[in-house]
Scaffold this active site. Structure first.
Site, PDB file in Angstrom:
ATOM      1  N   CYS A 104       0.835  -1.208   0.000  1.00 14.32           N
ATOM      2  CA  CYS A 104       0.000   0.000   0.000  1.00 14.32           C
ATOM      3  C   CYS A 104       0.871   1.260   0.000  1.00 14.32           C
ATOM      4  CB  CYS A 104      -0.987  -0.051   1.161  1.00 14.32           C
ATOM      5  SG  CYS A 104      -2.383   1.064   0.903  1.00 14.32           S
ATOM      6  N   HIS A 208      -3.600  -5.211   0.477  1.00 10.62           N
ATOM      7  CA  HIS A 208      -3.065  -5.593   1.789  1.00 10.62           C
ATOM      8  C   HIS A 208      -3.040  -7.116   1.941  1.00 10.62           C
ATOM      9  CE1 HIS A 208      -2.518  -1.786   3.991  1.00 10.62           C
ATOM     10  NE2 HIS A 208      -3.435  -1.330   3.152  1.00 10.62           N
ATOM     11  N   GLU A 210      -1.277  -8.897   3.865  1.00  9.49           N
ATOM     12  CA  GLU A 210      -1.135  -9.316   5.271  1.00  9.49           C
ATOM     13  C   GLU A 210      -2.495  -9.542   5.928  1.00  9.49           C
ATOM     14  OE1 GLU A 210      -0.917  -6.278   4.271  1.00  9.49           O
ATOM     15  OE2 GLU A 210      -1.952  -5.000   5.730  1.00  9.49           O
TER      16      GLU A 210
END
Ligand code: MN
Length: 234
Positions: A104, A208, A210
């Site tokens: 990001c 994202h 994660e």
């Protein structure tokens, strides 16, 4: 020995160092050893000598002066101390050909580190029908698709030419400078991933991963695993 992965953090208005735990969890899950780097750190070169890999995390907008632009009216919050530190870290790591994964904001920092530019506000600066890139759903759900460039590292990880990702951004990468190349775009043409043609592992993703790892999204997990694998060779 597990590779040591530096994770960049945020400095909030109370002076507290802050970073989402998801990043460390994803590094651990992929077999790395995460260490949070305090925002505002100045000994960047020494830190890079010790790290095996660098994860540039999400956060505020990059100050446009870093890519020779004046601030657009719709520009969001900035974190100048992070800009200075993260741009230095990205340059030191890539100079040593150590792996860097940008997520990001981190993907945008990486692009700026290589001389690229950013759309400061996609809805003001891009023409045509732009998709919703700041999703209303939780970040652990994918909300738009991306087309992946054939022959890229990302394509190998995904094992497909199209995947679905989450989306939490109002900015996007604009001009991309060599050795970075675009490796994925959303259906509206917004750039969603870049990677270097000249380094072992230098990748940026606008989404994202994660937040998707724990939900067993195979591409997100693969992205972290390949990052850790490359960091073992540092
Ligand atoms: Mn998006």
């Amino acid at each position: 020995m597990k590779p040591l992965i530096g994770i960049t953090s945020d400095l909030d208005e109370n002076g507290e160092i802050w970073v989402q735990a998801n990043y460390s969890r994803a590094i651990l899950e992929a077999g790395g050893l995460p260490v949070v780097l305090p925002a505002g750190l100045e000994d960047n070169e020494q830190v890079c000598d010790r790290l095996d890999g660098l994860l540039l995390t999400g956060g505020e907008d990059v100050n446009p002066l870093n890519y020779d632009e004046e601030p657009h009216q719709q520009l969001g919050e900035l974190s100048p101390e992070r800009d200075t530190m993260e741009l230095a870290l990205a340059r030191y790591m890539t100079d040593q050909d150590k792996p860097v994964l940008g997520i990001c904001r981190g993907h945008q920092v990486l692009n700026v580190a290589f001389g690229g530019t950013i759309y400061q506000h996609i809805y003001s600066q891009l023409s045509g029908e732009i998709l919703q890139h700041k999703q209303q759903a939780d970040r652990d759900f994918a909300t738009h698709s991306i087309d992946i460039v054939c022959g890229s590292k990302l394509e190998k990880m995904a094992g497909a030419s199209e995947i679905q990702v989450n989306s939490l951004h109002l900015q996007a990468v604009n001009k991309v400078n060599s050795p970075l190349v675009v490796t994925a775009v959303a259906k509206d043409g917004v750039i969603e991933a870049v990677e270097s043609k000249a380094h072992r592992f230098v990748m940026g993703v606008q989404w994202h991963p994660e937040a998707l790892v724990n939900y067993k999204d195979p591409t997100s997990l693969q992205l972290f695993k390949q990052f850790i694998e490359a960091s073992k060779k540092s």
